[in-house]
Design an enzyme around this catalytic site. Structure first.
Site, mmCIF file in Angstrom:
data_model
loop_
_atom_site.group_PDB
_atom_site.id
_atom_site.type_symbol
_atom_site.label_atom_id
_atom_site.label_comp_id
_atom_site.label_asym_id
_atom_site.label_seq_id
_atom_site.Cartn_x
_atom_site.Cartn_y
_atom_site.Cartn_z
ATOM 1 N N ASP A 40 0.845 -1.193 0.000
ATOM 2 C CA ASP A 40 0.000 0.000 0.000
ATOM 3 C C ASP A 40 0.880 1.243 0.000
ATOM 4 O OD1 ASP A 40 0.950 -0.182 2.646
ATOM 5 O OD2 ASP A 40 -0.889 -1.198 3.258
ATOM 6 N N ASP A 42 1.399 4.934 1.678
ATOM 7 C CA ASP A 42 1.042 5.847 2.760
ATOM 8 C C ASP A 42 1.681 7.205 2.509
ATOM 9 O OD1 ASP A 42 -0.285 3.775 3.973
ATOM 10 O OD2 ASP A 42 1.407 3.207 5.231
ATOM 11 N N ASP A 119 9.480 3.189 13.373
ATOM 12 C CA ASP A 119 10.158 2.077 14.053
ATOM 13 C C ASP A 119 11.579 1.791 13.572
ATOM 14 O OD1 ASP A 119 9.032 1.163 11.687
ATOM 15 O OD2 ASP A 119 7.880 -0.470 12.599
#
Ligand code: ATP
Ligand code: MG
Length: 411
Positions: A40, A42, A119
């Site tokens: 996807d 983002d 992260d």
């Protein structure tokens, strides 16, 4: 970068033209740079959720913890988030637990703030569509080259803030074939136990990403290497640590099947995955109960007990746990039914998954091989009996394809 979704480029362009900063970010940029197909796209922007909504008619604001915009283009959804900051730079919108786990974060910030709260370095690359450059605030390009997964900032702190990052590390190192850097490894070992505090529903989501993304075998190996399997599937972890070689082969084959099925576009279901992972416990308990109960009730009692333990770790919606029980309950029947009862079993909706499970078992238990072959043969000699659930239903009500029906075939 030719593979960027046209819709994502449209969103970037609209935001830029309205005077906002906007970048493609996260897994989409990472996967494109690595030559993989992104799942996807983002987008991260300086526009606030309300400003985003004003720019796009096809926009939905979602999320309580942090408001995000979903821009809908038919089946494609482009997720747009406002730059977020870590609490120290922000206005104190975060709350922390004693362990350091962040429970809420909803503070806006700059693009740099947004980068360092992500992260891993390789997940913090920003693609600027205006000048087609990639901005790297965290040394991600070097890590991409040396194939290193490195947590941003102080690993132990970041892992404590959100222990799910330890699972994400296992998953990305499996999916990308990256090595995990030493400090990140140490943090995972030290903070992994905090996974016990994560809600089971969130861990179920992670289980799906780990095991149903086409990298189940590699993910499983990484989870074992980092000793994290105990927080997802404790019964499987105990069996492996006790040296159950049969189970080790059984689970490896099941996961290899899952990966193959995904690669060839076939459906997979958590019902089968859980049936495999919980099998050592269910089988062991069933063997005890069968001293006092007939085989099927004994398996069902064992099933309830095994599932009850499991649900304290990762959840499993009822629409999956019901078929999981049925796969197990079918095992004693598959082991002994012949004649009419066998044909009736053959025409049941869950036959296929139960049979696949028997074949897997037969792969490690030679005494079951004859029975598995028998069922293979009978399907060929009685093709009309095999899985036609609608046939019976049409008499009483309209045939309906339930979710479970479609997801029923095994892993
Ligand atoms: P994929 O979608 O291929 O699994 P991804 O990197 O896109 O990988 P997502 O879970 O979709 O992962 O998250 C998108 C981005 O959001 C990540 O790349 C990362 O920058 C950030 N992110 C997601 N989860 C966390 C987390 N727990 N802690 C910090 N940052 C996170
Ligand atoms: Mg993603």
């Amino acid at each position: 970068m030719q593979k960027i979704s046209g819709n994502a480029l449209t969103v970037l362009d609209t935001l830029n033209k309205a005077g906002f900063e906007a970048y493609l970010v996260g897994g989409g940029v990472r996967d494109l740079l690595l030559g993989q197909e992104p799942k996807d796209f983002d987008i991260s922007t300086s526009a606030s959720p309300d400003q985003i909504r004003e720019l796009f008619r096809n926009c939905r604001l979602i999320g309580r913890r942090f408001r995000l915009a979903h821009i809908l283009f038919g089946r494609e959804v482009i997720e747009v988030a406002t730059f977020r900051a870590h609490h120290e730079q922000g206005e104190g919108g975060e709350t922390e637990e004693e362990s350091g786990r962040i429970l809420r974060d909803n503070v806006f910030g700059t693009v740099e703030d947004d980068a360092i709260r992500r992260d891993f370095t390789i997940n913090a690359l920003y693609y600027n569509a205006q000048d087609r450059t990639v901005i790297d605030y965290c040394g991600a390009m070097q890590d991409m080259q040396s194939k290193t997964l490195r947590m941003i900032g102080e690993s132990a702190v970041r892992c404590a803030e959100d222990p799910v990052r330890a699972l994400r590390a296992a998953r990305f190192s499996a999916k990308l074939g990256f090595q995990v850097d030493q400090a990140t490894r140490e943090a995972m070992a030290e903070k992994g136990r905090l996974l016990r505090e994560i809600p089971p529903a969130r861990l179920f989501e992670e289980v799906l990403k780990l095991f149903h993304s086409g990298h189940a075998c590699a993910s499983f190996d990484r989870l074992r290497e980092f000793d994290l399997l105990q927080y997802l599937f404790p019964a499987a972890d105990r069996a492996l640590k006790a040296g159950d070689d049969k189970f080790e082969t059984f689970v490896s084959r099941a996961l290899a099947n899952t990966d193959e099925r995904i690669l060839s576009g076939k459906p997979v279901t958590p019902a089968f995955l859980y049936a495999v992972m919980l099998w050592p416990k269910t089988r062991e308990l069933a063997m005890q109960y069968v001293a006092e109960e007939p085989p099927v009730p004994a398996v069902l009692m064992a099933a309830d007990e095994a599932l009850a333990e499991q649900l304290q770790y990762t959840s499993l919606p009822k629409r999956f746990s019901i078929p999981t029980r049925e796969i197990w309950a079918m095992q004693p029947r598959l082991e002994c039914y012949i004649g009419k009862r066998a044909l009736r079993l053959l025409s049941g909706p869950r036959f296929r998954a139960g049979y696949d499970f028997l074949c897997l078992r037969a792969g490690v238990s030679p005494e079951l091989k004859e029975r598995a072959d028998w069922w293979t043969d009978i399907q060929q000699t009685h093709p009309h009996e095999v899985v036609r659930p609608e046939k019976k239903r049409t008499r009483t009500r309209k045939p309906r394809r339930t979710r479970n029906n479609q997801e029923n075939t095994g892993a």
